[in-house]
Design a protein around this motif. Structure first.
Motif, PDB file in Angstrom:
ATOM      1  N   ALA A   1      56.372  -4.407  35.683  1.00  0.00           N
ATOM      2  CA  ALA A   1      55.451  -3.704  36.584  1.00  0.00           C
ATOM      3  C   ALA A   1      54.730  -4.702  37.485  1.00  0.00           C
ATOM      4  O   ALA A   1      54.551  -4.452  38.688  1.00  0.00           O
ATOM      5  CB  ALA A   1      54.453  -2.883  35.779  1.00  0.00           C
ATOM      6  N   LEU A   2      54.326  -5.841  36.921  1.00  0.00           N
ATOM      7  CA  LEU A   2      53.683  -6.886  37.712  1.00  0.00           C
ATOM      8  C   LEU A   2      54.649  -7.425  38.758  1.00  0.00           C
ATOM      9  O   LEU A   2      54.255  -7.685  39.904  1.00  0.00           O
ATOM     10  CB  LEU A   2      53.186  -8.006  36.802  1.00  0.00           C
ATOM     11  CG  LEU A   2      52.490  -9.189  37.466  1.00  0.00           C
ATOM     12  CD1 LEU A   2      51.299  -8.737  38.311  1.00  0.00           C
ATOM     13  CD2 LEU A   2      52.047 -10.193  36.404  1.00  0.00           C
ATOM     14  N   LEU A   3      55.903  -7.563  38.404  1.00  0.00           N
ATOM     15  CA  LEU A   3      56.924  -8.007  39.356  1.00  0.00           C
ATOM     16  C   LEU A   3      57.055  -7.012  40.507  1.00  0.00           C
ATOM     17  O   LEU A   3      57.154  -7.407  41.675  1.00  0.00           O
ATOM     18  CB  LEU A   3      58.267  -8.186  38.641  1.00  0.00           C
ATOM     19  CG  LEU A   3      59.466  -8.535  39.516  1.00  0.00           C
ATOM     20  CD1 LEU A   3      59.239  -9.846  40.280  1.00  0.00           C
ATOM     21  CD2 LEU A   3      60.730  -8.627  38.659  1.00  0.00           C
ATOM     22  N   ALA A   4      57.041  -5.727  40.210  1.00  0.00           N
ATOM     23  CA  ALA A   4      57.146  -4.702  41.255  1.00  0.00           C
ATOM     24  C   ALA A   4      55.971  -4.790  42.228  1.00  0.00           C
ATOM     25  O   ALA A   4      56.158  -4.713  43.455  1.00  0.00           O
ATOM     26  CB  ALA A   4      57.225  -3.316  40.632  1.00  0.00           C
ATOM     27  N   VAL A   5      54.759  -4.977  41.705  1.00  0.00           N
ATOM     28  CA  VAL A   5      53.584  -5.096  42.570  1.00  0.00           C
ATOM     29  C   VAL A   5      53.651  -6.405  43.360  1.00  0.00           C
ATOM     30  O   VAL A   5      53.306  -6.449  44.540  1.00  0.00           O
ATOM     31  CB  VAL A   5      52.274  -5.005  41.753  1.00  0.00           C
ATOM     32  CG1 VAL A   5      51.057  -5.268  42.627  1.00  0.00           C
ATOM     33  CG2 VAL A   5      52.169  -3.641  41.106  1.00  0.00           C
ATOM     34  N   THR A   6      54.135  -7.463  42.724  1.00  0.00           N
ATOM     35  CA  THR A   6      54.286  -8.748  43.407  1.00  0.00           C
ATOM     36  C   THR A   6      55.265  -8.614  44.562  1.00  0.00           C
ATOM     37  O   THR A   6      55.017  -9.114  45.658  1.00  0.00           O
ATOM     38  CB  THR A   6      54.747  -9.835  42.420  1.00  0.00           C
ATOM     39  OG1 THR A   6      53.776  -9.951  41.374  1.00  0.00           O
ATOM     40  CG2 THR A   6      54.912 -11.184  43.107  1.00  0.00           C
ATOM     41  N   ASP A   7      56.381  -7.917  44.330  1.00  0.00           N
ATOM     42  CA  ASP A   7      57.346  -7.692  45.405  1.00  0.00           C
ATOM     43  C   ASP A   7      56.715  -6.895  46.545  1.00  0.00           C
ATOM     44  O   ASP A   7      56.973  -7.166  47.714  1.00  0.00           O
ATOM     45  CB  ASP A   7      58.592  -6.978  44.876  1.00  0.00           C
ATOM     46  CG  ASP A   7      59.538  -7.915  44.141  1.00  0.00           C
ATOM     47  OD1 ASP A   7      59.437  -9.148  44.327  1.00  0.00           O
ATOM     48  OD2 ASP A   7      60.385  -7.416  43.374  1.00  0.00           O
ATOM     49  N   GLU A   8      55.884  -5.919  46.189  1.00  0.00           N
ATOM     50  CA  GLU A   8      55.208  -5.138  47.229  1.00  0.00           C
ATOM     51  C   GLU A   8      54.212  -6.002  47.999  1.00  0.00           C
ATOM     52  O   GLU A   8      54.101  -5.897  49.216  1.00  0.00           O
ATOM     53  CB  GLU A   8      54.515  -3.927  46.625  1.00  0.00           C
ATOM     54  CG  GLU A   8      54.063  -2.936  47.678  1.00  0.00           C
ATOM     55  CD  GLU A   8      53.621  -1.608  47.104  1.00  0.00           C
ATOM     56  OE1 GLU A   8      53.040  -0.834  47.882  1.00  0.00           O
ATOM     57  OE2 GLU A   8      53.840  -1.340  45.912  1.00  0.00           O
ATOM     58  N   LEU A   9      53.520  -6.882  47.291  1.00  0.00           N
ATOM     59  CA  LEU A   9      52.594  -7.795  47.965  1.00  0.00           C
ATOM     60  C   LEU A   9      53.335  -8.746  48.907  1.00  0.00           C
ATOM     61  O   LEU A   9      52.789  -9.135  49.939  1.00  0.00           O
ATOM     62  CB  LEU A   9      51.810  -8.607  46.932  1.00  0.00           C
ATOM     63  CG  LEU A   9      50.521  -7.995  46.429  1.00  0.00           C
ATOM     64  CD1 LEU A   9      50.018  -8.736  45.199  1.00  0.00           C
ATOM     65  CD2 LEU A   9      49.463  -7.987  47.509  1.00  0.00           C
ATOM     66  N   ARG A  10      54.544  -9.099  48.545  1.00  0.00           N
ATOM     67  CA  ARG A  10      55.328 -10.007  49.382  1.00  0.00           C
ATOM     68  C   ARG A  10      55.625  -9.401  50.747  1.00  0.00           C
ATOM     69  O   ARG A  10      55.902 -10.131  51.692  1.00  0.00           O
ATOM     70  CB  ARG A  10      56.617 -10.395  48.669  1.00  0.00           C
ATOM     71  CG  ARG A  10      56.360 -11.286  47.458  1.00  0.00           C
ATOM     72  CD  ARG A  10      57.583 -11.522  46.610  1.00  0.00           C
ATOM     73  NE  ARG A  10      58.626 -12.194  47.375  1.00  0.00           N
ATOM     74  CZ  ARG A  10      59.921 -12.068  47.111  1.00  0.00           C
ATOM     75  NH1 ARG A  10      60.325 -11.283  46.136  1.00  0.00           N
ATOM     76  NH2 ARG A  10      60.804 -12.705  47.825  1.00  0.00           N
ATOM     77  N   THR A  11      55.562  -8.073  50.867  1.00  0.00           N
ATOM     78  CA  THR A  11      55.812  -7.428  52.158  1.00  0.00           C
ATOM     79  C   THR A  11      54.607  -7.537  53.083  1.00  0.00           C
ATOM     80  O   THR A  11      54.730  -7.268  54.275  1.00  0.00           O
ATOM     81  CB  THR A  11      56.165  -5.934  51.988  1.00  0.00           C
ATOM     82  OG1 THR A  11      55.036  -5.235  51.477  1.00  0.00           O
ATOM     83  CG2 THR A  11      57.366  -5.743  51.082  1.00  0.00           C
ATOM     84  N   THR A  12      53.442  -7.908  52.538  1.00  0.00           N
ATOM     85  CA  THR A  12      52.245  -8.007  53.370  1.00  0.00           C
ATOM     86  C   THR A  12      52.229  -9.282  54.195  1.00  0.00           C
ATOM     87  O   THR A  12      51.438  -9.396  55.118  1.00  0.00           O
ATOM     88  CB  THR A  12      50.954  -7.926  52.521  1.00  0.00           C
ATOM     89  OG1 THR A  12      50.909  -9.047  51.638  1.00  0.00           O
ATOM     90  CG2 THR A  12      50.893  -6.625  51.737  1.00  0.00           C
ATOM     91  N   GLY A  13      53.062 -10.228  53.869  1.00  0.00           N
ATOM     92  CA  GLY A  13      53.133 -11.479  54.617  1.00  0.00           C
ATOM     93  C   GLY A  13      53.818 -12.542  53.795  1.00  0.00           C
ATOM     94  O   GLY A  13      53.897 -12.438  52.576  1.00  0.00           O
ATOM     95  N   PRO A  14      54.345 -13.569  54.455  1.00  0.00           N
ATOM     96  CA  PRO A  14      55.038 -14.628  53.714  1.00  0.00           C
ATOM     97  C   PRO A  14      54.083 -15.411  52.822  1.00  0.00           C
ATOM     98  O   PRO A  14      52.953 -15.693  53.210  1.00  0.00           O
ATOM     99  CB  PRO A  14      55.617 -15.514  54.821  1.00  0.00           C
ATOM    100  CG  PRO A  14      54.822 -15.205  56.037  1.00  0.00           C
ATOM    101  CD  PRO A  14      54.290 -13.816  55.888  1.00  0.00           C
ATOM    102  N   SER A  15      54.551 -15.692  51.617  1.00  0.00           N
ATOM    103  CA  SER A  15      53.742 -16.454  50.669  1.00  0.00           C
ATOM    104  C   SER A  15      54.663 -17.156  49.683  1.00  0.00           C
ATOM    105  O   SER A  15      55.375 -16.498  48.918  1.00  0.00           O
ATOM    106  CB  SER A  15      52.784 -15.527  49.916  1.00  0.00           C
ATOM    107  OG  SER A  15      52.189 -16.211  48.839  1.00  0.00           O
ATOM    108  N   ALA A  16      54.632 -18.475  49.725  1.00  0.00           N
ATOM    109  CA  ALA A  16      55.445 -19.251  48.785  1.00  0.00           C
ATOM    110  C   ALA A  16      54.987 -19.001  47.352  1.00  0.00           C
ATOM    111  O   ALA A  16      55.809 -18.972  46.429  1.00  0.00           O
ATOM    112  CB  ALA A  16      55.367 -20.733  49.133  1.00  0.00           C
ATOM    113  N   ASP A  17      53.675 -18.807  47.152  1.00  0.00           N
ATOM    114  CA  ASP A  17      53.135 -18.546  45.821  1.00  0.00           C
ATOM    115  C   ASP A  17      53.695 -17.244  45.263  1.00  0.00           C
ATOM    116  O   ASP A  17      54.121 -17.192  44.100  1.00  0.00           O
ATOM    117  CB  ASP A  17      51.608 -18.497  45.863  1.00  0.00           C
ATOM    118  CG  ASP A  17      51.006 -18.182  44.499  1.00  0.00           C
ATOM    119  OD1 ASP A  17      51.334 -18.897  43.527  1.00  0.00           O
ATOM    120  OD2 ASP A  17      50.220 -17.221  44.410  1.00  0.00           O
TER     121      ASP A  17
END
Length: 155
Positions: A43-59
Motif C-alpha cells: 500500500a505504501l508503494l502504491a502511494v509512493t508511485d502516486e506521489l511520483r506523478t506529482t514531480g520528479p524525485s530521486a528519493d
C-alpha cells in the motif's frame, strides 16, 4: 417454558474429538505478521508511485524500488503488481498523499518491529521521516503525533 437445546454447539461441530480444527486452515502468528507487513508495504508503494506523478524525485524513485524489493522478499519472490499511472492522471493533493504514506509507513513499522524484521523496520522509519519532512517543508502543519513514538521504535 423453554425448549432444551438438542443440537450440539456450532463450535463442537467444527472440531474433531481431539480438539483440533478440521478443514480450517491456520497460519502461524509469524505468517500472519508477514502477510500484514507485505500488505502495508505494498500500500505504501502504491502511494509512493502516486506521489511520483506529482514531480520528479530521486528519493521517491529509490524508495519505490526498495519497497518493491521488500514486498517481493516477503511474498516469496513475487514482485508486487504496479499499475502505471497514466500520463493524463491528475495527481492528488501532495500533502494528503504524504499524510497517507506516513500513516502506512507507521503501520508497517509497528508490524516490522513485532516480527523483528530489521530491514523493513528501517525502511518504514526512513519513509516516515521523509514524509514527515515533506509535510513540514510544504507547511502542511504539524508532523503526525505518533511520528516520534513510532520512528523511535525501530531504532
Amino acid at each position: 417454558m423453554y425448549e432444551p437445546i438438542r443440537s450440539g454447539s456450532s463450535r463442537r461441530s467444527v472440531h474433531t474429538t481431539a480438539g483440533t480444527p478440521s478443514g480450517v486452515p491456520h497460519r502461524s502468528r509469524e505468517e500472519e505478521l508477514e502477510i500484514q507487513l507485505a500488505g502495508h508495504l505494498a500500500a505504501l508503494l502504491a502511494v509512493t508511485d502516486e506521489l511520483r506523478t506529482t514531480g520528479p524525485s530521486a528519493d521517491l524513485d529509490a524508495a519505490a524500488e526498495r519497497l518493491s524489493e521488500q514486498v517481493a522478499r516477503l511474498r516469496g519472490g513475487h514482485a508486487p503488481v504496479r499499475a502505471p499511472v497514466p500520463a493524463s492522471h491528475t495527481p492528488g493533493d501532495a500533502a494528503a498523499l504524504h499524510r497517507r504514506a506516513h500513516a502506512l509507513a507507521g503501520r508497517a513499522l509497528v508490524v516490522a518491529a513485532s516480527r523483528a524484521d530489521t530491514a523493513a523496520a528501517i525502511l518504514a522509519a526512513e519513509r516516515m521521516d521523509a514524509h514527515a519532512a515533506a509535510l513540514e517543508q510544504a507547511g502542511a502543519g504539524e508532523q503526525p503525533a505518533q511520528h516520534a513514538e513510532l520512528s523511535g521504535a525501530a531504532r
